[in-house]
Design a protein around this motif. Structure first.
Motif, PDB file in Angstrom:
ATOM      1  N   LEU A  32       0.826  -1.210   0.000  1.00  0.00           N
ATOM      2  CA  LEU A  32       0.000   0.000   0.000  1.00  0.00           C
ATOM      3  C   LEU A  32       0.859   1.259   0.000  1.00  0.00           C
ATOM      4  O   LEU A  32       0.488   2.271  -0.603  1.00  0.00           O
ATOM      5  N   LYS A  33       2.004   1.208   0.664  1.00  0.00           N
ATOM      6  CA  LYS A  33       2.893   2.369   0.706  1.00  0.00           C
ATOM      7  C   LYS A  33       3.440   2.720  -0.674  1.00  0.00           C
ATOM      8  O   LYS A  33       3.918   3.828  -0.891  1.00  0.00           O
ATOM      9  N   GLU A  34       3.344   1.777  -1.608  1.00  0.00           N
ATOM     10  CA  GLU A  34       3.850   2.020  -2.958  1.00  0.00           C
ATOM     11  C   GLU A  34       2.847   2.722  -3.855  1.00  0.00           C
ATOM     12  O   GLU A  34       3.237   3.349  -4.840  1.00  0.00           O
ATOM     13  N   TYR A  35       1.533   2.583  -3.563  1.00  0.00           N
ATOM     14  CA  TYR A  35       0.558   3.159  -4.489  1.00  0.00           C
ATOM     15  C   TYR A  35      -0.677   3.775  -3.817  1.00  0.00           C
ATOM     16  O   TYR A  35      -1.379   4.566  -4.436  1.00  0.00           O
ATOM     17  N   PHE A  36      -0.979   3.431  -2.538  1.00  0.00           N
ATOM     18  CA  PHE A  36      -2.198   3.919  -1.883  1.00  0.00           C
ATOM     19  C   PHE A  36      -1.959   4.095  -0.387  1.00  0.00           C
ATOM     20  O   PHE A  36      -2.629   3.479   0.439  1.00  0.00           O
ATOM     21  N   PRO A  37      -1.009   4.944   0.008  1.00  0.00           N
ATOM     22  CA  PRO A  37      -0.698   5.088   1.441  1.00  0.00           C
ATOM     23  C   PRO A  37      -1.847   5.665   2.259  1.00  0.00           C
ATOM     24  O   PRO A  37      -1.932   5.420   3.465  1.00  0.00           O
ATOM     25  N   ALA A  38      -2.753   6.405   1.629  1.00  0.00           N
ATOM     26  CA  ALA A  38      -3.874   6.987   2.371  1.00  0.00           C
ATOM     27  C   ALA A  38      -4.765   5.909   2.981  1.00  0.00           C
ATOM     28  O   ALA A  38      -5.456   6.151   3.977  1.00  0.00           O
ATOM     29  N   ALA A  39      -4.740   4.713   2.412  1.00  0.00           N
ATOM     30  CA  ALA A  39      -5.571   3.624   2.929  1.00  0.00           C
ATOM     31  C   ALA A  39      -5.122   3.177   4.306  1.00  0.00           C
ATOM     32  O   ALA A  39      -5.924   2.659   5.088  1.00  0.00           O
ATOM     33  N   LEU A  40      -3.846   3.362   4.627  1.00  0.00           N
ATOM     34  CA  LEU A  40      -3.333   2.905   5.913  1.00  0.00           C
ATOM     35  C   LEU A  40      -4.026   3.616   7.074  1.00  0.00           C
ATOM     36  O   LEU A  40      -4.241   3.022   8.129  1.00  0.00           O
ATOM     37  N   ALA A  41      -4.397   4.880   6.864  1.00  0.00           N
ATOM     38  CA  ALA A  41      -5.125   5.614   7.906  1.00  0.00           C
ATOM     39  C   ALA A  41      -6.626   5.413   7.777  1.00  0.00           C
ATOM     40  O   ALA A  41      -7.334   5.283   8.773  1.00  0.00           O
ATOM     41  N   ALA A  42      -7.120   5.359   6.554  1.00  0.00           N
ATOM     42  CA  ALA A  42      -8.567   5.271   6.346  1.00  0.00           C
ATOM     43  C   ALA A  42      -9.134   3.905   6.701  1.00  0.00           C
ATOM     44  O   ALA A  42     -10.194   3.799   7.309  1.00  0.00           O
ATOM     45  N   ALA A  43      -8.426   2.844   6.334  1.00  0.00           N
ATOM     46  CA  ALA A  43      -8.953   1.489   6.510  1.00  0.00           C
ATOM     47  C   ALA A  43      -8.821   0.984   7.932  1.00  0.00           C
ATOM     48  O   ALA A  43      -9.536   0.078   8.331  1.00  0.00           O
ATOM     49  N   ALA A  81     -17.390   1.724  13.571  1.00  0.00           N
ATOM     50  CA  ALA A  81     -16.214   2.593  13.561  1.00  0.00           C
ATOM     51  C   ALA A  81     -16.698   4.032  13.413  1.00  0.00           C
ATOM     52  O   ALA A  81     -16.566   4.641  12.357  1.00  0.00           O
ATOM     53  N   ARG A  82     -17.274   4.554  14.473  1.00  0.00           N
ATOM     54  CA  ARG A  82     -17.894   5.879  14.413  1.00  0.00           C
ATOM     55  C   ARG A  82     -16.927   7.010  14.759  1.00  0.00           C
ATOM     56  O   ARG A  82     -17.223   8.170  14.523  1.00  0.00           O
ATOM     57  N   ALA A  83     -15.781   6.660  15.335  1.00  0.00           N
ATOM     58  CA  ALA A  83     -14.819   7.695  15.724  1.00  0.00           C
ATOM     59  C   ALA A  83     -14.104   8.246  14.493  1.00  0.00           C
ATOM     60  O   ALA A  83     -13.589   7.488  13.669  1.00  0.00           O
ATOM     61  N   LYS A  84     -14.102   9.544  14.353  1.00  0.00           N
ATOM     62  CA  LYS A  84     -13.366  10.254  13.295  1.00  0.00           C
ATOM     63  C   LYS A  84     -13.753   9.812  11.884  1.00  0.00           C
ATOM     64  O   LYS A  84     -12.912   9.794  10.986  1.00  0.00           O
ATOM     65  N   VAL A  85     -15.016   9.476  11.689  1.00  0.00           N
ATOM     66  CA  VAL A  85     -15.462   9.055  10.359  1.00  0.00           C
ATOM     67  C   VAL A  85     -15.324  10.190   9.360  1.00  0.00           C
ATOM     68  O   VAL A  85     -14.815  10.010   8.249  1.00  0.00           O
ATOM     69  N   GLU A  86     -15.780  11.387   9.741  1.00  0.00           N
ATOM     70  CA  GLU A  86     -15.710  12.530   8.825  1.00  0.00           C
ATOM     71  C   GLU A  86     -14.264  12.887   8.489  1.00  0.00           C
ATOM     72  O   GLU A  86     -13.963  13.242   7.352  1.00  0.00           O
ATOM     73  N   GLU A  87     -13.377  12.770   9.499  1.00  0.00           N
ATOM     74  CA  GLU A  87     -11.966  13.059   9.239  1.00  0.00           C
ATOM     75  C   GLU A  87     -11.382  12.054   8.236  1.00  0.00           C
ATOM     76  O   GLU A  87     -10.604  12.420   7.353  1.00  0.00           O
ATOM     77  N   ARG A  88     -11.780  10.803   8.357  1.00  0.00           N
ATOM     78  CA  ARG A  88     -11.303   9.784   7.424  1.00  0.00           C
ATOM     79  C   ARG A  88     -11.777  10.087   6.006  1.00  0.00           C
ATOM     80  O   ARG A  88     -11.010   9.986   5.045  1.00  0.00           O
ATOM     81  N   ILE A  89     -13.045  10.432   5.906  1.00  0.00           N
ATOM     82  CA  ILE A  89     -13.610  10.711   4.580  1.00  0.00           C
ATOM     83  C   ILE A  89     -12.941  11.934   3.959  1.00  0.00           C
ATOM     84  O   ILE A  89     -12.571  11.919   2.778  1.00  0.00           O
TER      85      ILE A  89
END
Length: 200
Positions: A32-43, A81-89
């Motif tokens: 994921l760090k090679e092409y989609f690092p944002a997923a590490l925080a979002a997922a 997973a209701r914590a920080k949902v808007e921040e993730r989005i």
């Protein structure tokens, strides 16, 4: 006895599943760090059911950004997973692609989805192991003894299996330490003798 052997084998097999899952999670994170690092925080953690489920549904940044906010919100809410949902989005929508190389993105997506399917399968198997180990532990004649220990639900059955029913095998705590491989090691040199912890 048979029940103790079953507890020991189940605990050992569960540990192997956890180790296998850890290796797969680390491999997926590296990709994921090679092409989609944002997923590490979002997922979230890939060792939890939500992480692989997210990546099986949105394996690339383009797909995640194309998703409607209400779909993302429903995904997170549906998994408590209701914590920080808007921040993730918002973080997903604002993320910039690490690469636009289609070859890297497609290869990465396929690899991550394959790994996530395996991780999800192992996570389910570990949960089934936990349920069965708990049943075996509760039905064991020495359950009350080991249930009183200040340890978690995973460690208690492992300690029970280590002790077994034949307590005469251990004349002292040192014998049990030697069997489990945690006994200190005495090292002698020409001028001194020292006692050191075993290397992992």
């Amino acid at each position: 006895d048979e029940l103790t052997r079953l507890a020991a084998q189940l605990a050992e097999d569960r540990r192997k599943c956890v180790d296998e899952r850890t290796a797969l999670v680390e491999s997926a994170q590296a990709r994921l760090k090679e092409y989609f690092p944002a997923a590490l925080a979002a997922a979230g953690s890939l060792a939890c059911p939500m992480g692989p489920a997210f990546l099986l549904r949105w394996p690339t940044l383009a797909l995640a950004q194309a998703a409607r906010p209400c779909a993302l919100r429903a995904f997170f809410y549906g998994r408590n997973a209701r914590a920080k949902v808007e921040e993730r989005i918002q973080a997903l929508k604002a993320a910039r692609p690490l690469t636009e190389d289609a070859a890297i993105i497609e290869a990465g997506r396929r690899r991550v989805q394959a790994l996530c399917a395996l991780i999800a399968s192992l996570t389910e198997a570990i949960q089934e192991y936990d349920a069965r180990i708990a049943e075996v532990f509760k039905s064991h004649p020495d359950c009350e003894i080991f249930d009183s220990l200040p340890a978690g639900p995973v460690m208690k059955p492992r300690v029970l299996a280590a002790f077994g029913l034949d307590r005469g095998r251990y004349k002292s705590a040192w014998d049990l330490q030697c069997l489990s491989g945690i006994a200190p090691v005495q090292k002698s040199r020409s001028t001194a003798t020292s006692v050191e912890a075993r290397e992992a």
